[in-house]
Design an enzyme around this catalytic site. Structure first.
Site, short mmCIF file in Angstrom:
data_model
loop_
_atom_site.label_atom_id
_atom_site.label_comp_id
_atom_site.label_asym_id
_atom_site.label_seq_id
_atom_site.Cartn_x
_atom_site.Cartn_y
_atom_site.Cartn_z
N THR A 170 -0.43 4.48 1.51
CA THR A 170 -1.66 4.45 2.31
C THR A 170 -1.36 3.74 3.64
OG1 THR A 170 -3.19 4.49 0.48
CG2 THR A 170 -3.92 3.25 2.41
N ARG A 198 -12.50 11.78 -6.69
CA ARG A 198 -12.25 10.32 -6.77
C ARG A 198 -12.19 9.74 -5.36
NH1 ARG A 198 -8.29 6.55 -4.66
NH2 ARG A 198 -8.15 4.81 -6.10
N1 ASP Z 1 -5.93 1.97 -1.93
C1 ASP Z 1 -5.69 3.38 -1.98
C2 ASP Z 1 -6.68 4.01 -2.93
O1 ASP Z 1 -6.89 3.48 -3.99
C3 ASP Z 1 -4.32 3.75 -2.41
C4 ASP Z 1 -3.18 3.06 -1.70
O2 ASP Z 1 -3.36 2.01 -1.13
O3 ASP Z 1 -2.06 3.60 -1.70
O4 ASP Z 1 -7.17 5.08 -2.62
#
Ligand code: ASP
Length: 300
Positions: A170, A198
């Protein structure tokens, strides 16, 4: 003093992907986004311009889990989330579960600046993107062979089960401009093998993204479900604002709270004085920081 910090996700490179050449690619990708955001500040641009520019560069880079190169749902599609927040007046814009918007962070910014809303999802968000003249692309544009292979390995049992629903890559940025304004932005494809529909913490204001002038700006990465449950980004800022904690201390405390519930991840933040903190409870976090006092750091 102006300052910017970025992240390209908490977690770790899968073992088969760990090589010097591969690490160099991640390093260069982070450097490019960091310098691009910093240049905006250097030219006198504001913190919202800087964080959206840095995140936009990472969205276009297929190595990171945002826009092109995003993690796939269990059906093999891409659904994207993003948010931006302006610490000046705490205006915010966010988008969730979009499938065709080339730059979700740009759409989040338009929602903040041109709509009366904070969060738009799915078809309604894409309709707004169309009205705004933003680029829309087929869903396959976002899907890279590496992500396809990752999903296939999970479905066929070749990948470690921990990979399922694990965070990866992310992207986010926080900045303080020369006028003292703070901003935060985050963009993601979410977690691998997620259910359709989701939504994670990144587009939820206060959970994955938050900014308040004079206090701090925060962008999170990690297991979104846990970040949402402790309202992590706001929790960190509240530690600074109401308990008088130093930024680093508030960050540690937020990550500890996350660990108590069983969640892992990382945070980046900048405070009202331009001090940067970056910390994580995963094996690593792709990250970078730069400020007008001469700091320039990139680490995996
Ligand atoms: N925080 C992000 C999510 O749960 C995923 C990530 O940080 O890679 O969508």
């Amino acid at each position: 003093m102006h300052a910017i910090a970025i992240h390209g996700g908490a977690g770790d490179l899968p073992r088969q992907m760990r090589s010097r050449a591969r690490e160099a690619l991640y390093h260069d990708g982070l450097a490019c986004a960091l310098d691009c955001g910093y240049e905006v500040l250097e030219r006198g641009g504001n913190s919202v311009d800087a964080v959206t520019a840095a995140v936009g560069v990472l969205e276009d880079n297929p190595l990171f889990n945002a826009a092109r190169g995003a993690a796939l749902t269990r059906e093999g599609a891409v659904e994207l989330d993003a948010a931006v927040m302006d610490g000046r007046d705490q205006r915010a814009g966010a988008v969730a579960a979009v499938r065709h918007v080339k730059s979700p962070i740009e759409l989040a910014r338009r929602i903040m600046e041109k709509s009366h809303h904070v969060l738009l999802v799915g078809a309604g968000a894409e309709e707004f993107a169309l009205e705004e003249g933003l680029a829309l692309v087929p869903n396959t544009y976002f899907r890279t062979p590496e992500r396809w292979e990752e999903l296939d390995a999970l479905h066929s049992g070749r990948a470690a089960p921990e990979l399922e629903h694990s965070p990866q890559g992310t992207v986010g940025a926080v900045a303080r401009d020369a006028a003292g304004n703070l901003a935060a932005a985050t963009s993601t494809g979410g977690v691998v093998n997620k259910r359709t529909g989701r939504v994670g913490d990144s587009p939820i204001i206060g959970a994955g993204t938050y900014a308040r002038n004079g206090v701090c700006a925060v962008s999170a990465t990690g297991h979104g479900e846990y970040f949402m449950r402790i309202v992590a980004a706001h929790h960190l800022c509240a530690g600074v604002e109401y308990r008088g904690l130093a930024l680093q201390e508030a960050m540690r405390e937020t990550l500890a709270r996350l660990s108590e519930l069983g969640g892992r991840g990382g945070l980046i933040a900048v405070d009202g004085a331009g001090r940067i903190a970056m910390d994580f409870t995963t094996r690593g976090m792709f990250r970078g920081a730069r400020d007008s006092a001469g700091l320039r750091q990139i680490a995996l």
